[in-house]
Design a protein around this motif. Structure first.
Motif, mmCIF file in Angstrom:
data_model
loop_
_atom_site.group_PDB
_atom_site.id
_atom_site.type_symbol
_atom_site.label_atom_id
_atom_site.label_comp_id
_atom_site.label_asym_id
_atom_site.label_seq_id
_atom_site.Cartn_x
_atom_site.Cartn_y
_atom_site.Cartn_z
ATOM 1 N N THR A 96 9.760 -27.668 5.626
ATOM 2 C CA THR A 96 10.622 -27.794 4.452
ATOM 3 C C THR A 96 11.261 -26.442 4.182
ATOM 4 O O THR A 96 10.790 -25.409 4.658
ATOM 5 C CB THR A 96 9.834 -28.271 3.227
ATOM 6 N N ALA A 97 12.350 -26.458 3.413
ATOM 7 C CA ALA A 97 13.064 -25.211 3.143
ATOM 8 C C ALA A 97 13.771 -25.298 1.813
ATOM 9 O O ALA A 97 14.055 -26.397 1.315
ATOM 10 C CB ALA A 97 14.081 -24.938 4.245
ATOM 11 N N THR A 98 14.074 -24.158 1.248
ATOM 12 C CA THR A 98 14.925 -24.067 0.074
ATOM 13 C C THR A 98 16.288 -23.612 0.570
ATOM 14 O O THR A 98 16.401 -22.639 1.300
ATOM 15 C CB THR A 98 14.362 -23.061 -0.954
ATOM 16 N N ILE A 99 17.343 -24.358 0.175
ATOM 17 C CA ILE A 99 18.687 -24.041 0.642
ATOM 18 C C ILE A 99 19.610 -23.820 -0.557
ATOM 19 O O ILE A 99 19.415 -24.403 -1.624
ATOM 20 C CB ILE A 99 19.260 -25.124 1.564
ATOM 21 N N LYS A 100 20.607 -22.972 -0.367
ATOM 22 C CA LYS A 100 21.564 -22.645 -1.416
ATOM 23 C C LYS A 100 22.783 -23.557 -1.305
ATOM 24 O O LYS A 100 23.304 -23.758 -0.216
ATOM 25 C CB LYS A 100 21.982 -21.182 -1.291
ATOM 26 N N ILE A 101 23.217 -24.084 -2.449
ATOM 27 C CA ILE A 101 24.375 -24.969 -2.510
ATOM 28 C C ILE A 101 25.631 -24.147 -2.726
ATOM 29 O O ILE A 101 25.658 -23.253 -3.572
ATOM 30 C CB ILE A 101 24.231 -26.000 -3.645
ATOM 31 N N SER A 102 26.703 -24.476 -1.984
ATOM 32 C CA SER A 102 28.000 -23.839 -2.233
ATOM 33 C C SER A 102 28.943 -24.893 -2.805
ATOM 34 O O SER A 102 28.754 -26.090 -2.608
ATOM 35 C CB SER A 102 28.570 -23.256 -0.939
ATOM 36 N N GLY A 103 29.958 -24.431 -3.488
ATOM 37 C CA GLY A 103 30.981 -25.332 -4.025
ATOM 38 C C GLY A 103 30.694 -25.849 -5.390
ATOM 39 O O GLY A 103 29.763 -25.790 -6.041
ATOM 40 N N ALA A 127 31.244 -35.426 -6.524
ATOM 41 C CA ALA A 127 29.838 -35.421 -6.920
ATOM 42 C C ALA A 127 28.890 -35.793 -5.788
ATOM 43 O O ALA A 127 27.898 -36.484 -6.000
ATOM 44 C CB ALA A 127 29.593 -36.298 -8.136
ATOM 45 N N TYR A 128 29.209 -35.343 -4.576
ATOM 46 C CA TYR A 128 28.330 -35.519 -3.427
ATOM 47 C C TYR A 128 27.871 -34.154 -2.942
ATOM 48 O O TYR A 128 28.565 -33.155 -3.101
ATOM 49 C CB TYR A 128 29.045 -36.229 -2.272
ATOM 50 N N LEU A 129 26.710 -34.118 -2.339
ATOM 51 C CA LEU A 129 26.201 -32.917 -1.682
ATOM 52 C C LEU A 129 26.065 -33.254 -0.206
ATOM 53 O O LEU A 129 25.324 -34.168 0.162
ATOM 54 C CB LEU A 129 24.830 -32.522 -2.255
ATOM 55 N N THR A 130 26.804 -32.547 0.631
ATOM 56 C CA THR A 130 26.754 -32.787 2.066
ATOM 57 C C THR A 130 26.043 -31.627 2.734
ATOM 58 O O THR A 130 26.449 -30.472 2.597
ATOM 59 C CB THR A 130 28.168 -32.952 2.661
ATOM 60 N N VAL A 131 24.965 -31.947 3.429
ATOM 61 C CA VAL A 131 24.192 -30.948 4.175
ATOM 62 C C VAL A 131 24.541 -31.126 5.648
ATOM 63 O O VAL A 131 24.467 -32.239 6.180
ATOM 64 C CB VAL A 131 22.673 -31.139 3.946
ATOM 65 N N ARG A 132 24.942 -30.029 6.287
ATOM 66 C CA ARG A 132 25.308 -30.064 7.708
ATOM 67 C C ARG A 132 24.413 -29.111 8.480
ATOM 68 O O ARG A 132 23.931 -28.118 7.939
ATOM 69 C CB ARG A 132 26.756 -29.662 7.893
ATOM 70 N N GLY A 133 24.239 -29.429 9.755
ATOM 71 C CA GLY A 133 23.430 -28.551 10.586
ATOM 72 C C GLY A 133 23.496 -28.940 12.043
ATOM 73 O O GLY A 133 24.336 -29.752 12.461
ATOM 74 N N ASN A 134 22.603 -28.359 12.809
ATOM 75 C CA ASN A 134 22.510 -28.619 14.241
ATOM 76 C C ASN A 134 21.077 -29.004 14.571
ATOM 77 O O ASN A 134 20.148 -28.251 14.275
ATOM 78 C CB ASN A 134 22.895 -27.371 15.043
ATOM 79 N N LEU A 135 20.919 -30.176 15.166
ATOM 80 C CA LEU A 135 19.624 -30.632 15.649
ATOM 81 C C LEU A 135 19.575 -30.274 17.121
ATOM 82 O O LEU A 135 20.474 -30.645 17.883
ATOM 83 C CB LEU A 135 19.480 -32.136 15.444
ATOM 84 N N LYS A 136 18.532 -29.544 17.528
ATOM 85 C CA LYS A 136 18.470 -29.037 18.896
ATOM 86 C C LYS A 136 17.103 -29.301 19.515
ATOM 87 O O LYS A 136 16.083 -29.263 18.835
ATOM 88 C CB LYS A 136 18.745 -27.533 18.911
ATOM 89 N N ALA A 174 25.471 -26.478 2.832
ATOM 90 C CA ALA A 174 25.123 -27.462 1.801
ATOM 91 C C ALA A 174 26.218 -27.351 0.756
ATOM 92 O O ALA A 174 26.215 -26.438 -0.063
ATOM 93 C CB ALA A 174 23.754 -27.168 1.200
ATOM 94 N N GLU A 175 27.189 -28.253 0.842
ATOM 95 C CA GLU A 175 28.386 -28.148 0.012
ATOM 96 C C GLU A 175 28.472 -29.273 -1.011
ATOM 97 O O GLU A 175 28.335 -30.438 -0.666
ATOM 98 C CB GLU A 175 29.641 -28.187 0.895
ATOM 99 N N ARG A 176 28.728 -28.866 -2.253
ATOM 100 C CA ARG A 176 28.964 -29.818 -3.339
ATOM 101 C C ARG A 176 30.472 -30.067 -3.368
ATOM 102 O O ARG A 176 31.250 -29.128 -3.334
ATOM 103 C CB ARG A 176 28.520 -29.199 -4.663
#
Length: 190
Positions: A183-190, A83-92, A77-79
């Motif tokens: 649902t989850a709490t995620i930490k933002i980097s950047g 001024a955008y927040l991009t969340v990336r992951g893998n859907l499996k 989860a990168e800022r």
């Protein structure tokens, strides 16, 4: 002199914004398949980006369970400076049979429903400010997220992304929600 500095900074900001939008356009047009990952790695300088390192080392910000054997592992989860927040992951698909990606994942906004399957129903919540952020849309109403997902074969995994307006820099954690998933709490980097 100050006019020149303002003009130069404005041009750099415009170039950065244009580059970000062009990059999003290319990413949004991709099917998210393995070829996309090979291209991303091949175009690099040989060094893995922080996102690639997270994926390679197996570290995850969150593992969410959905319906019919689907799971979502959030890897970053990168800022960014624009001024955008991009969340990336893998859907499996962890199931033994082909799974249909539920239509509910695209949300229920009429403009987005016309654009086809996507993950536009995702939201992030800034708990401290009591504010929810929705997936961004382009000027045509298309969501800035992985699109075109219809089914996943047993054991198949695809890389996905969702882009949101970034919360203020002081916000370091957000809640992440995707319809039909935990649902989850995620930490933002950047």
């Amino acid at each position: 002199m100050s006019t020149w500095i303002t003009t130069a900074l404005g041009r750099r900001l415009a170039a950065l914004t244009l580059t970000a939008w062009l990059g999003l356009g290319v990413a949004g047009c991709s099917d998210g398949g393995p070829q996309q990952d090979r291209l991303a790695v091949a175009s690099g300088s040989g060094e893995a980006s922080p996102r690639e390192q997270l994926v390679r080392t197996g570290e995850a910000l969150a593992d969410l369970q959905g319906q019919n054997g689907l799971s979502l592992t959030i890897t970053s989860a990168e800022r960014d400076p624009a001024a955008y927040l991009t969340v990336r992951g893998n859907l499996k698909n962890d199931g033994a049979e082909t799974a249909v990606v539920p239509a509910e994942l695209r949300g229920n906004e009429l403009t987005v429903l016309r654009t086809g399957p996507s993950l536009a129903g995702a939201t992030v919540t800034d708990f401290g400010r009591h504010k929810r952020y929705y997936v961004l849309r382009d000027t045509s109403g298309h969501p800035l997220t992985t699109t075109g997902l219809s089914t996943l074969k047993a054991g198949e995994s695809v890389h996905v992304f969702m882009q949101f307006p970034a919360p203020p820099a002081s916000t370091t954690e957000v809640g992440f929600q995707l319809p039909l998933f935990d649902t989850a709490t995620i930490k933002i980097s950047g």
